[in-house]
Structure formats: structure tokens, C-alpha cells
Design a protein around this motif. Structure first.
Motif, PDB file in Angstrom:
ATOM      1  N   ALA A 146      -3.868  -4.674  -1.688  1.00  0.00           N
ATOM      2  CA  ALA A 146      -2.789  -3.983  -0.984  1.00  0.00           C
ATOM      3  C   ALA A 146      -1.635  -3.666  -1.924  1.00  0.00           C
ATOM      4  O   ALA A 146      -1.069  -2.557  -1.894  1.00  0.00           O
ATOM      5  CB  ALA A 146      -2.292  -4.842   0.185  1.00  0.00           C
ATOM      6  N   ILE A 147      -1.288  -4.613  -2.793  1.00  0.00           N
ATOM      7  CA  ILE A 147      -0.208  -4.376  -3.753  1.00  0.00           C
ATOM      8  C   ILE A 147      -0.591  -3.276  -4.736  1.00  0.00           C
ATOM      9  O   ILE A 147       0.228  -2.403  -5.075  1.00  0.00           O
ATOM     10  CB  ILE A 147       0.142  -5.679  -4.494  1.00  0.00           C
ATOM     11  N   ALA A 148      -1.840  -3.288  -5.205  1.00  0.00           N
ATOM     12  CA  ALA A 148      -2.284  -2.285  -6.175  1.00  0.00           C
ATOM     13  C   ALA A 148      -2.254  -0.884  -5.579  1.00  0.00           C
ATOM     14  O   ALA A 148      -1.759   0.071  -6.207  1.00  0.00           O
ATOM     15  CB  ALA A 148      -3.687  -2.627  -6.663  1.00  0.00           C
ATOM     16  N   ILE A 149      -2.764  -0.744  -4.362  1.00  0.00           N
ATOM     17  CA  ILE A 149      -2.801   0.579  -3.727  1.00  0.00           C
ATOM     18  C   ILE A 149      -1.380   1.057  -3.419  1.00  0.00           C
ATOM     19  O   ILE A 149      -1.044   2.220  -3.657  1.00  0.00           O
ATOM     20  CB  ILE A 149      -3.657   0.537  -2.449  1.00  0.00           C
ATOM     21  N   SER A 150      -0.541   0.165  -2.902  1.00  0.00           N
ATOM     22  CA  SER A 150       0.841   0.550  -2.609  1.00  0.00           C
ATOM     23  C   SER A 150       1.599   0.891  -3.882  1.00  0.00           C
ATOM     24  O   SER A 150       2.450   1.788  -3.896  1.00  0.00           O
ATOM     25  CB  SER A 150       1.564  -0.577  -1.860  1.00  0.00           C
ATOM     26  N   GLY A 151       1.306   0.165  -4.958  1.00  0.00           N
ATOM     27  CA  GLY A 151       1.960   0.472  -6.223  1.00  0.00           C
ATOM     28  C   GLY A 151       1.585   1.838  -6.753  1.00  0.00           C
ATOM     29  O   GLY A 151       2.410   2.545  -7.337  1.00  0.00           O
ATOM     30  N   VAL A 152       0.331   2.245  -6.554  1.00  0.00           N
ATOM     31  CA  VAL A 152      -0.124   3.570  -6.998  1.00  0.00           C
ATOM     32  C   VAL A 152       0.453   4.667  -6.109  1.00  0.00           C
ATOM     33  O   VAL A 152       0.933   5.696  -6.595  1.00  0.00           O
ATOM     34  CB  VAL A 152      -1.664   3.636  -7.003  1.00  0.00           C
ATOM     35  N   LEU A 153       0.428   4.449  -4.790  1.00  0.00           N
ATOM     36  CA  LEU A 153       0.904   5.472  -3.851  1.00  0.00           C
ATOM     37  C   LEU A 153       2.425   5.547  -3.791  1.00  0.00           C
ATOM     38  O   LEU A 153       2.988   6.599  -3.491  1.00  0.00           O
ATOM     39  CB  LEU A 153       0.350   5.188  -2.449  1.00  0.00           C
ATOM     40  N   GLY A 154       3.087   4.428  -4.036  1.00  0.00           N
ATOM     41  CA  GLY A 154       4.540   4.389  -3.939  1.00  0.00           C
ATOM     42  C   GLY A 154       4.999   3.758  -2.639  1.00  0.00           C
ATOM     43  O   GLY A 154       4.217   3.579  -1.701  1.00  0.00           O
ATOM     44  N   ALA A 155       6.281   3.410  -2.598  1.00  0.00           N
ATOM     45  CA  ALA A 155       6.840   2.776  -1.407  1.00  0.00           C
ATOM     46  C   ALA A 155       6.937   3.766  -0.256  1.00  0.00           C
ATOM     47  O   ALA A 155       7.037   4.969  -0.462  1.00  0.00           O
ATOM     48  CB  ALA A 155       8.217   2.193  -1.723  1.00  0.00           C
TER      49      ALA A 155
END
Length: 294
Positions: A146-155
Motif C-alpha cells: 500500500a505504501i509503495a503504490i501510494s508513493g508512486v501514485l502520490g498523496a
């Protein structure tokens, strides 16, 4: 014999209670589940009807009244680090927190059930392709993925929902595939094939109702995990952006006040804990109610 037959005919015929009616009756007798359902219903209704509750503006702050203690006149739950009313922010924050916590599980439930049903019923190469692809995502810990995907997509709220949906789809797909595989060769499925029904019809009409229960119970339990993950993303700055009220973000902004006013600083965590526990208890109650044999 004639009198006996007449007496039997005079007895009113009672319709047998169906499976889901029995499940509902057993679930309604579970006091713990009913209390949890009432708590969740109260939180959801308060979040939905927040604009009509006469609450203070959740965005309006004042440095003069910052970090007021719980029970301060005019501020039932105190104020935050910027002097904003905590009761108002907690209720308004329930909107985003519940949305980000529940919607990914609902989306993953639809996607994962469809993929698991296809993989479990068709088997062969289709099962191999779907399940080996799912295993790639399933191999990563949920938090890190979840952190990796959110980090790629942005906040952002949408990106948080997308990332959590991707996290939960593999888990629900594996449960759906396992349940479908156990049902695929039962007599009623063979009878449907013999009658000439197509694969889509068999899955939609004959199998879906029989596999939906266990998947739904499992998905209900995932909502508590989703609430914690969503709050964790906001806490790390990968979810909701300030000044939006959201429990994880509020927990982050109030962490510096833990030694000054620990009661107010702990309130968002208490809400996250209460909602997560209630969803867990509901999941356990549903599981017990659906286990008719015991």
C-alpha cells in the motif's frame, strides 16, 4: 382415519425458514454484534448528517483556544493544535475515514469475487494465469504494498482508494477461488451443465449464491484492516491532505501535543480503534450465524 385426516388438514401449513432468514435470525440474537452494529450505525449517520447537527466549523481555528482539554465549556472534546473543535473534526473526519476504509474493500470484493469465480470454475490455463498473477501481489506485505503504490501514485483520497483496492483484491480472489473450487463439482452444478446451461449462467445463477457468503464474511473482516491501513497512509502523508479532517491525518498532526494534552491527542486513535473492533466483531458474528450446522 377420517378424523385424523381432517385434523391434519386443519393444521395451518408453515413455510420453512430459508437459509438467509435463519442466518439473520441467529445474527440478530448475537448481543455483541448488535451493539457493534448500533455503534457503527451511529457513527455513519453522524458523519452523513454532520452538516445538520449544528456543529462548529471543522476548518475554523484560533490560536487563542488551541489544545483546550476535554470537557471545556463550548468544546465537549476539546480543541486541536490549531484551536479547531475536535468533536466537529472527528464527526466530519468520519466521512473520509469511512470512505477510504470501506470503498476499497467493496471494490476489491467485486473484482476479487469475479476473478476467483472464473479461476475456480474454469480451471486449467485460466486458473493458472489468474492465480499466479495474484500470487505476485500476494507475496508482498499489505502495508508495504500500500505504501509503495501510494508513493508512486502520490498523496490523495483517490490514490489511497486505488492502492488499498489493489492490496485487497489478491486476498479476496484467493478465498473466492478456494470456495468456488470446492463447489464446482457438486451435483447441482453437474445438473446445470447437463441441462445445457452455459458457463456464465452457471457461475451467475447457480454458483454465485453458494460462494458469496464466505467471501462476504471475509471481506467484512478486511474493513477493519482497511481502516487501519488508510489511517496509516494519511499518518505518513500519503493519504488525505491538510486541512481535511481525517482520523489518520489528525493523529499525525496531534502527535506533537501528546505530552501537552494526551486526551485530545488520543481521540482520533480511539475512533480508529473503535470502528476497527466493531467491524471485527461484526465479521465474527456473521461467521457464527452462517455456521448453521454448529
Amino acid at each position: 382415519m377420517t378424523a385424523t385426516d381432517a385434523a391434519l388438514q386443519a393444521v395451518p401449513v408453515q413455510k420453512a425458514r430459508g437459509y438467509w432468514a435463519t442466518v439473520g435470525r441467529r445474527f440478530s440474537r448475537d448481543k455483541v454484534s448488535m451493539v457493534c452494529a448500533a455503534v457503527l450505525l451511529a457513527i455513519v449517520l453522524a458523519a452523513i448528517f454532520a452538516p445538520w447537527l449544528g456543529l462548529a466549523d471543522p476548518y475554523q481555528g484560533s490560536m487563542v483556544r488551541r489544545l483546550r482539554h476535554i470537557g471545556t465549556p463550548g468544546y465537549l472534546l476539546g480543541t486541536d493544535e490549531l484551536g479547531r473543535d475536535m468533536l466537529s473534526r472527528l464527526i466530519y473526519g468520519g466521512r473520509l475515514s469511512l470512505l477510504i476504509g470501506i470503498l476499497p474493500v467493496v471494490l476489491a470484493f467485486g473484482i476479487g469475487t469475479s476473478l476467483g469465480l472464473l479461476a475456480g470454475y474454469l480451471g486449467g490455463a485460466v486458473n493458472t494465469i489468474i492465480m499466479r498473477t495474484i500470487d505476485v501481489f500476494y507475496a508482498f506485505p499489505s502495508v508495504l504494498l500500500a505504501i509503495a503504490i501510494s508513493g508512486v501514485l502520490g498523496a490523495g483520497v483517490v490514490n489511497s482508494i486505488v492502492s488499498l483496492t489493489v492490496v485487497f483484491v489478491p486476498q479476496i480472489t484467493r478465498v473466492a477461488e478456494s470456495v468456488t473450487t470446492s463447489v464446482r463439482n457438486l451435483d447441482f452444478v453437474d445438473a446445470a451443465r447437463a441441462s445445457g446451461a452455459g458457463a456464465i449462467t452457471i457461475m451467475r445463477v447457480h454458483m454465485l449464491g453458494n460462494v458469496l457468503g464466505p467471501i462476504f464474511v471475509y471481506a467484512t473482516g478486511l474493513i477493519s484492516v482497511s481502516m487501519i491501513l488508510a489511517s496509516g497512509l494519511s499518518f505518513l502523508g500519503l493519504g488525505t491532505k491538510p486541512p481535511e479532517p481525517e482520523w489518520g491525518l489528525m493523529l499525525n498532526t496531534l502527535r506533537t501535543a501528546i505530552y501537552v494534552n494526551p486526551g485530545v491527542a488520543a481521540l482520533p486513535g480511539v475512533m480508529i480503534f473503535a470502528v476497527s473492533i466493531c467491524f471485527n466483531m461484526l465479521s465474527d458474528g456473521l461467521r457464527s450465524a452462517m455456521d448453521i450446522r454448529n
